[in-house]
Design a protein around this motif. Structure first.
Motif, PDB file in Angstrom:
ATOM      1  N   ILE A   4      11.231   5.283  -5.185  1.00 28.38           N
ATOM      2  CA  ILE A   4      11.802   4.507  -6.288  1.00 28.38           C
ATOM      3  C   ILE A   4      12.542   3.279  -5.774  1.00 28.38           C
ATOM      4  O   ILE A   4      12.428   2.199  -6.334  1.00 28.38           O
ATOM      5  CB  ILE A   4      12.774   5.387  -7.110  1.00 28.38           C
ATOM      6  N   HIS A   5      13.285   3.446  -4.688  1.00 28.47           N
ATOM      7  CA  HIS A   5      14.185   2.367  -4.291  1.00 28.47           C
ATOM      8  C   HIS A   5      13.650   1.482  -3.183  1.00 28.47           C
ATOM      9  O   HIS A   5      14.112   0.373  -3.005  1.00 28.47           O
ATOM     10  CB  HIS A   5      15.527   2.936  -3.840  1.00 28.47           C
ATOM     11  N   GLU A   6      12.714   1.988  -2.396  1.00 32.84           N
ATOM     12  CA  GLU A   6      12.353   1.189  -1.231  1.00 32.84           C
ATOM     13  C   GLU A   6      10.879   0.835  -1.123  1.00 32.84           C
ATOM     14  O   GLU A   6      10.528  -0.324  -1.022  1.00 32.84           O
ATOM     15  CB  GLU A   6      12.811   1.903   0.047  1.00 32.84           C
ATOM     16  N   THR A   7      10.016   1.849  -1.143  1.00 30.49           N
ATOM     17  CA  THR A   7       8.633   1.531  -0.794  1.00 30.49           C
ATOM     18  C   THR A   7       7.743   1.249  -1.991  1.00 30.49           C
ATOM     19  O   THR A   7       6.746   0.565  -1.878  1.00 30.49           O
ATOM     20  CB  THR A   7       7.998   2.681   0.004  1.00 30.49           C
ATOM     21  N   TYR A   8       8.069   1.823  -3.133  1.00 31.15           N
ATOM     22  CA  TYR A   8       7.298   1.636  -4.369  1.00 31.15           C
ATOM     23  C   TYR A   8       5.869   2.174  -4.291  1.00 31.15           C
ATOM     24  O   TYR A   8       5.076   1.980  -5.198  1.00 31.15           O
ATOM     25  CB  TYR A   8       7.275   0.170  -4.817  1.00 31.15           C
ATOM     26  N   LYS A   9       5.515   2.783  -3.180  1.00 33.78           N
ATOM     27  CA  LYS A   9       4.171   3.353  -3.112  1.00 33.78           C
ATOM     28  C   LYS A   9       4.213   4.584  -2.230  1.00 33.78           C
ATOM     29  O   LYS A   9       4.806   4.561  -1.152  1.00 33.78           O
ATOM     30  CB  LYS A   9       3.193   2.343  -2.512  1.00 33.78           C
ATOM     31  N   PHE A  10       3.618   5.657  -2.715  1.00 30.84           N
ATOM     32  CA  PHE A  10       3.580   6.887  -1.946  1.00 30.84           C
ATOM     33  C   PHE A  10       2.358   7.656  -2.410  1.00 30.84           C
ATOM     34  O   PHE A  10       2.259   8.029  -3.584  1.00 30.84           O
ATOM     35  CB  PHE A  10       4.869   7.683  -2.192  1.00 30.84           C
ATOM     36  N   ASN A  11       1.420   7.848  -1.486  1.00 23.57           N
ATOM     37  CA  ASN A  11       0.146   8.427  -1.916  1.00 23.57           C
ATOM     38  C   ASN A  11       0.268   9.850  -2.455  1.00 23.57           C
ATOM     39  O   ASN A  11      -0.517  10.279  -3.280  1.00 23.57           O
ATOM     40  CB  ASN A  11      -0.840   8.422  -0.752  1.00 23.57           C
ATOM     41  N   GLY A  12       1.255  10.580  -1.958  1.00 21.19           N
ATOM     42  CA  GLY A  12       1.332  11.990  -2.343  1.00 21.19           C
ATOM     43  C   GLY A  12       2.213  12.265  -3.548  1.00 21.19           C
ATOM     44  O   GLY A  12       2.526  13.435  -3.809  1.00 21.19           O
ATOM     45  N   ALA A  13       2.598  11.216  -4.285  1.00 21.86           N
ATOM     46  CA  ALA A  13       3.522  11.438  -5.406  1.00 21.86           C
ATOM     47  C   ALA A  13       2.947  12.427  -6.414  1.00 21.86           C
ATOM     48  O   ALA A  13       3.649  13.327  -6.888  1.00 21.86           O
ATOM     49  CB  ALA A  13       3.854  10.106  -6.075  1.00 21.86           C
ATOM     50  N   LYS A  53       9.591   3.706 -13.734  1.00 26.25           N
ATOM     51  CA  LYS A  53       9.617   2.243 -13.599  1.00 26.25           C
ATOM     52  C   LYS A  53       8.829   1.747 -12.391  1.00 26.25           C
ATOM     53  O   LYS A  53       8.579   0.562 -12.256  1.00 26.25           O
ATOM     54  CB  LYS A  53      11.058   1.739 -13.525  1.00 26.25           C
ATOM     55  N   VAL A  54       8.454   2.649 -11.506  1.00 24.29           N
ATOM     56  CA  VAL A  54       7.772   2.232 -10.287  1.00 24.29           C
ATOM     57  C   VAL A  54       6.417   1.594 -10.622  1.00 24.29           C
ATOM     58  O   VAL A  54       5.712   2.051 -11.510  1.00 24.29           O
ATOM     59  CB  VAL A  54       7.579   3.441  -9.347  1.00 24.29           C
ATOM     60  N   GLN A  55       6.083   0.554  -9.875  1.00 24.73           N
ATOM     61  CA  GLN A  55       4.853  -0.183 -10.168  1.00 24.73           C
ATOM     62  C   GLN A  55       3.601   0.685 -10.083  1.00 24.73           C
ATOM     63  O   GLN A  55       2.630   0.458 -10.778  1.00 24.73           O
ATOM     64  CB  GLN A  55       4.680  -1.350  -9.179  1.00 24.73           C
ATOM     65  N   THR A  56       3.611   1.657  -9.174  1.00 29.96           N
ATOM     66  CA  THR A  56       2.409   2.468  -8.985  1.00 29.96           C
ATOM     67  C   THR A  56       2.414   3.715  -9.873  1.00 29.96           C
ATOM     68  O   THR A  56       1.688   4.663  -9.610  1.00 29.96           O
ATOM     69  CB  THR A  56       2.300   2.905  -7.512  1.00 29.96           C
ATOM     70  N   CYS A  57       3.209   3.677 -10.906  1.00 25.24           N
ATOM     71  CA  CYS A  57       3.370   4.832 -11.797  1.00 25.24           C
ATOM     72  C   CYS A  57       2.042   5.367 -12.320  1.00 25.24           C
ATOM     73  O   CYS A  57       1.889   6.572 -12.553  1.00 25.24           O
ATOM     74  CB  CYS A  57       4.286   4.418 -12.941  1.00 25.24           C
ATOM     75  N   GLN A  58       1.066   4.486 -12.497  1.00 23.32           N
ATOM     76  CA  GLN A  58      -0.224   4.933 -13.045  1.00 23.32           C
ATOM     77  C   GLN A  58      -0.840   6.080 -12.247  1.00 23.32           C
ATOM     78  O   GLN A  58      -1.491   6.938 -12.802  1.00 23.32           O
ATOM     79  CB  GLN A  58      -1.248   3.784 -13.026  1.00 23.32           C
ATOM     80  N   PRO A  91       7.056  -1.344 -19.584  1.00 21.20           N
ATOM     81  CA  PRO A  91       6.294  -2.218 -18.684  1.00 21.20           C
ATOM     82  C   PRO A  91       6.169  -3.647 -19.206  1.00 21.20           C
ATOM     83  O   PRO A  91       6.188  -3.876 -20.415  1.00 21.20           O
ATOM     84  CB  PRO A  91       4.919  -1.565 -18.609  1.00 21.20           C
ATOM     85  N   PHE A  92       6.061  -4.542 -18.268  1.00 18.53           N
ATOM     86  CA  PHE A  92       5.946  -5.955 -18.599  1.00 18.53           C
ATOM     87  C   PHE A  92       4.593  -6.442 -18.117  1.00 18.53           C
ATOM     88  O   PHE A  92       4.238  -6.246 -16.955  1.00 18.53           O
ATOM     89  CB  PHE A  92       7.079  -6.711 -17.896  1.00 18.53           C
ATOM     90  N   ALA A  93       3.824  -7.043 -19.022  1.00 19.82           N
ATOM     91  CA  ALA A  93       2.521  -7.606 -18.653  1.00 19.82           C
ATOM     92  C   ALA A  93       1.614  -6.578 -17.992  1.00 19.82           C
ATOM     93  O   ALA A  93       0.937  -6.862 -17.024  1.00 19.82           O
ATOM     94  CB  ALA A  93       2.694  -8.812 -17.733  1.00 19.82           C
ATOM     95  N   ASN A  94       1.646  -5.348 -18.467  1.00 21.44           N
ATOM     96  CA  ASN A  94       0.761  -4.328 -17.933  1.00 21.44           C
ATOM     97  C   ASN A  94       0.369  -3.420 -19.089  1.00 21.44           C
ATOM     98  O   ASN A  94       1.031  -2.420 -19.382  1.00 21.44           O
ATOM     99  CB  ASN A  94       1.489  -3.549 -16.831  1.00 21.44           C
TER     100      ASN A  94
END
Lengths: 573, 491
Positions: B225-234, B269-274, B307-310
């Motif tokens: 959430i706070h640093e990498t915004y991406k984690f494959n195993g979420a 809120k994370v960008q990779t939430c999808q 989300p904004f513009a998504n």
């Protein structure tokens, strides 16, 4: 007429759209200027307090920034903003927190040293001791660096807290500490760096998370800069050795990235005695990404070691220039070019030349391109005598199927020609490669050659331009090789014309252009008009001038619209 | 004899390792199990068998370069066979008790040495990649075929009942879990699947380690959430969490409520939430089933992190929002009603058809209509004028029809309030459907005021610098993304 600024702000903040609220927030300094310090305290700050709970992160981000601006308006009383900023520094959203930290630093710029010690340091300690919110602790770490120097008698407290945070269980905090430890060291007395920071740095360099270890690398370099050679040897060198053998390639990559700077920081003595060996291992790393970055650093690294030690690196270049991964080879080219400038000529020629020649024939176009680029540097370093061994390969590169390679080669040739400045060498070796631009399939390559032509003519004078080179142009013009080539040759003639005397232009150039004015291709006709025009500026002989004028005049009735246009234009001026 | 047959058939259907040839002296007799069968007293395993066993474990702990198939071919083959034999041993309770359990330390070490590695970046094209070449092949870690048996072994070891909690516990330390969780970032989906299953079983089995595991997972999500915004195993971690959450006792402990508020909600809120939204939604709903009062916090979070513009993410949010609203107590929603309905009306009047369509679905939900009715004094003046206007003008026929249907529904709910709202157009909400020109006019008034104020500020302080406003005019999206596209206007 006169509006109450505070009301305008509130009205605009009632907006539905976040972006309008952000805009409004950025106008806060207008309001603050008009309100003055008393009202800022009594109205604005309480209003901001209400926003903290309900507003979006974007607005709060703007608020955090503007609080720093307000501090500049009321420098003497800016401490009243600190409560708000402290809250923002503990926020969830990273950008808000970071901005709050920046603004706190601005506020601190206006505070007296005793205020720093009495209000700011307790605030930092408060944030650093917030056990429920790691965000506060991260912000505290960022605040410690810029404020340590001014903490007065509270320095010890900060040092103690900082080292305490290094052993945090929360990885986020350890990462923050690992990033900042190099920075805070810059403000500390050396004795504290060695006594307090080095032990925790050692600990962080062995952290279970590779992310933490990775972040230590930059800090390692920064700390190395402030220590002397002996201190580096006992404190930093073991950490470098350990990190170079780290099991995570990400850490090794981070180390490779900063290796040149590290070498600069620790000084030649350590670089010579220890770093070359460590770096050699990184250059042979099993992970190709590490090698790519390591080779990149190598180009700078070689400047920080003694020249006599360079022969330790040369054998590695053989390995690197045969690497299975093309990006490694690509970067190796640059190193070969660089290192040749530092090594004795004969040595580079006997050891390195062959690698470079092999790279010029690599399968990968980027490797070939970089090799061609470095070839210039290399050739210049080993001197003109050795050029004849090189030129055949450059010639081959001019036949490369990829135009980018050819363009790079062309540039190399031109650079060489301009640095060598020896007509003999040029005529014998380089010119034959250079003139290949006239016949190149790619416009990029042709215009590359064309653009550098004036410089070459200036160096090798009229004799070459109207001699050998002109005959090549004529050859291109006379052979029916497509109009674009002929246009290019015409422009080349134009360039020659700028450099020669009137009679030469009249006797040697004009007849050629005259012929081209009657070309079947309209584009060639109007380019010829332009060239003829520039010729006419050189020529004094009235008779020839009339000839030119008449020839252009004939084209006024040309069936092609563009030719007509240029003919008219030429005659008007 | 039966056992021999057994050992050849692997449960995963993997091809059996090549039978050994006599020329290789170092090779131990392939059927260790057969030898073991001859042992009469299982309590005293003969030394030679034990030595063989240890030798194999040691062999399997050796690191090899699995990315290069041409290196150490023989050793790798041998290794696979040993792993297979070790795996088969797990099926014999006697040996597990007398060989595996006493040497658990070496076995765990062997597993650690194999799986704890810096994750590779899987490359699409290894060498000679020409620029612009697209390659849609699934990325495969070349080391995977060699890792898979280790994972399989680990999984079976945990599943096996004999290694008890007490003996396993000492190996599952904080740093073990941390390293284990880092592996979840692997790009290899099969690896993540194994990791998930193993961690799940560990959590189930090792009750004393549960808190620690949960905390480590927390840290993982904080980093995301706070640093990498991406984690494959979420997604996989959330899967595990889902079953952990369903085991929580009611009422929820404070620790779990904090987790819901600081992890589950911000994860939206994370960008990779999808990539993990499906699992996240499941976790959220499980939490709400344990404690419905949390629903309002989630609604608040959804509206905050909209989300904004998504638009794809917007559709996901709308789906979740409706589901969560159904759990909410209507009276608790009051402070959120304005934000909620403004958001919905923005979606309906927005330019994206699927988003608008999805938002219209809310009105097919009875519980939602009850919410709407309960807050009539607010919802009607907001909805009616906008719905009435776009019902006439909407560009898409199907949506226009459903807008008209909605108009009728609103009319049926309260005819008088509908009429009143229609006539009493509060300009505050109408901006949503105003065209850009009118919006600009409204804006100009307040911009004028700001201009005056700025002038005054300049008079007061000659050094005053005019503020820089980041979003000019209506081209917010374009400006924001650096593509100044004249076609984009704000709805």
């Amino acid at each position: 007429m006169s509006e109450n600024p505070f009301e305008v702000l509130k009205e605009d903040m009632e907006n539905e759209e976040v972006y309008l609220k952000v805009n409004a927030m950025h106008r806060v300094k207008v309001v603050a200027t008009l309100l003055g310090s008393d009202k800022i305290k009594s109205q604005l700050i309480p209003y901001f307090e209400t926003l903290l709970k309900k507003e979006d992160d974007e607005v709060l981000f703007a608020l955090a920034e503007e609080l720093g601006n307000i501090a500049q308006i009321i420098p003497n009383q800016s401490s009243c903003l600190l409560t708000l900023l402290e809250q923002l520094a503990g926020f969830d959203e990273t950008v808000v927190r970071e901005q709050a930290v920046r603004s706190i630093t601005i506020v601190c710029g206006f505070l007296a040293d005793n205020e720093i010690a009495n209000t700011i340091v307790p605030m930092i300690i408060r944030l650093a001791s917030n056990d429920s919110n790691f965000t506060c602790r991260v912000s505290a770490v960022s605040l410690m660096c810029p404020l340590y120097a001014r903490a007065g008698n509270q320095k010890e407290k900060i040092r103690q807290k900082f080292t305490e945070l290094c052993s945090e269980e929360t990885p986020m905090v350890r990462r923050a500490v690992a990033t900042k430890i190099g920075e805070i060291a810059q403000f500390m007395d050396k004795i504290h760096v060695i006594q307090d920071l080095i032990p925790v740095l050692k600990q962080l360099c062995q952290d279970e998370q590779d992310q933490v270890r990775l972040l230590c690398m930059e800090s390692l370099m920064n700390i190395a800069k402030i220590l002397n050679s002996g201190e580096n040897k006992t404190n930093i060198l073991p950490l470098i050795i350990q990190s170079a053998e780290d099991k995570s390639w990400r850490v090794r990559l981070a180390l490779s990235k900063i290796f040149a700077d590290l070498a600069e920081a620790v000084g030649k003595e350590i670089a010579d005695s220890s770093l070359i060996q460590i770096f050699s291992n990184l250059l042979k790393d099993t992970e190709c990404d590490v090698r790519v970055i390591a080779v990149k650093s190598l180009a700078r690294f070689i400047k920080f070691v003694s020249p006599e030690k360079l022969n330790l690196i040369v054998p590695l270049l053989q390995l690197l220039s045969k690497d299975p991964f093309s990006q490694v080879k690509q970067n190796a080219c640059e190193v070969i070019g660089q290192i040749a400038t530092l090594l004795p000529k004969e040595y580079s020629q006997s050891k390195l030349q062959q690698y470079l020649i092999d790279l010029m024939a690599d399968d990968n176009q980027d490797v070939r391109r970089n090799a061609a680029k470095s070839a210039g540097q290399f050739a210049a370093a080993i001197g003109p005598e050795a050029l004849n061994q090189f030129v055949p390969f450059l010639k081959k590169c001019m036949d490369d199927p990829k135009w980018r390679v050819r363009k790079e080669t062309m540039q190399t040739i031109i650079q060489l020609a301009l640095t060598v400045k020896n007509p003999d060498v040029f005529n014998k070796q380089l010119e034959s490669v250079f003139v290949m631009f006239l016949k190149d399939r790619a416009a990029e390559v042709r215009s590359m050659g064309l653009s550098q032509l004036p410089a070459l003519i200036a160096t090798y004078k009229q004799e070459w331009a109207v001699g050998n080179f002109l005959s090549k142009c004529v050859e291109t013009l006379s052979k029916d090789v497509g109009s674009l080539y002929r246009i290019n040759a015409l422009y080349a003639i134009q360039q020659i014309s700028f450099a020669v005397d009137g009679p030469v232009a009249q006797d040697r150039l004009w007849p050629i252009v005259q012929k081209c004015l009657k070309d079947t291709v309209p584009n060639i006709r109007f380019v010829s008009i332009r060239v003829a025009k520039s010729l006419s500026k050189k020529i004094d002989n009235q008779q020839t001038l009339n000839q030119i004028k008449q020839a252009i005049n004939e084209l006024i009735e040309d069936p092609d619209r563009d030719v007509k246009f240029y003919a008219q234009e030429a005659l008007q001026n | 004899m039966q056992r021999t047959a057994n050992s050849k058939q692997t449960p995963t259907g993997r091809p059996q390792a090549q039978p050994t040839t006599n020329t290789q002296q170092t090779r131990a007799p392939p059927q260790m199990i057969q030898n073991m069968a001859r042992v009469t007293d299982p309590k005293h395993v003969p030394k030679e068998i034990r030595d063989q066993f240890l030798k194999k474990i040691h062999f399997c702990s050796q690191p090899y370069d699995f990315n290069d198939d041409t290196k150490n071919v023989k050793e790798k083959q041998e290794r696979s066979q040993y792993l297979q034999e070790l795996f088969d041993l797990l099926k014999e309770p006697n040996f597990v008790a007398n060989l595996v359990v006493p040497h658990l330390d070496l076995i765990i070490e062997m597993i650690e040495k194999n799986i704890f590695r810096p994750l590779p970046i899987l490359k699409k094209t290894a060498t000679n990649g020409e620029i612009g070449m697209e390659d849609d092949d699934q990325l495969i870690d070349p080391a995977w075929t060699h890792l898979q048996p280790v994972y399989e072994y680990f999984l079976q070891l945990i599943v096996n009942e004999q290694p008890d909690v007490k003996s396993l516990k000492i190996f599952i330390t904080h740093s073990f879990i941390q390293e284990f969780l880092e592996l979840f970032d692997s790009e290899e989906p099969r690896e993540r699947e194994y990791l998930k299953n193993i961690l799940h079983r560990l959590y189930a089995k090792l009750v004393p380690r549960r808190k620690m595991i949960r905390k480590a997972i927390n840290d993982c999500f904080y980093t995301l959430i706070h640093e990498t915004y991406k984690f494959n195993g979420a997604a996989e971690l959330l899967d595990i969490l889902a079953s952990i959450i369903s085991g929580f006792a009611v009422p929820l402990r404070e620790e779990h409520v904090i987790f819901f508020k600081t992890v589950i909600i911000p994860l939206h809120k994370v960008q990779t939430c999808q990539f993990y939204h499906e699992q996240l939604l499941r976790c959220s709903m499980l939490f709400l089933s344990k404690d419905p009062t949390l629903a309002t916090f989630l609604v608040e979070g959804l509206l905050r992190y909209w989300p904004f513009a998504n638009s794809a993410k917007e559709v996901m949010f709308l789906n979740e929002l409706l589901e969560v609203l159904e759990v909410c107590e209507i009276s608790k929603l009051e402070p959120l009603i304005p934000k909620l309905f403004k958001r919905l009306i923005k979606c309906i009047a927005g330019p994206h058809l699927q988003v608008a369509d999805r938002a219209m679905c809310f009105f097919e939900n009875d519980y939602f209509l009850t919410i709407l009715k309960s807050y009539k004094p607010f919802t009607f003046p907001l909805l009616v004028p906008v719905i009435a206007q776009i019902a006439d003008t909407h560009w898409h026929k199907v949506l226009q029809e459903s807008l008209n249907a909605l108009k009728t529904i609103l009319k049926e709910i309260d005819y008088q309030a509908f009429d009143k709202a229609l006539n009493n157009k509060d300009p505050k909400y109408l901006y949503i459907i105003q065209d850009a020109k009118n919006q600009k006019k409204d804006r100009q008034k307040i911009e004028e005021k700001w201009k005056n104020l700025t002038k005054q500020a300049l008079q007061k302080n000659p050094n005053f610098k005019e503020p820089i406003v980041p979003y000019s005019d209506t081209h917010i999206v374009g400006e924001h993304n650096g593509l100044n596209n004249g076609n984009i206007t704000i709805i």
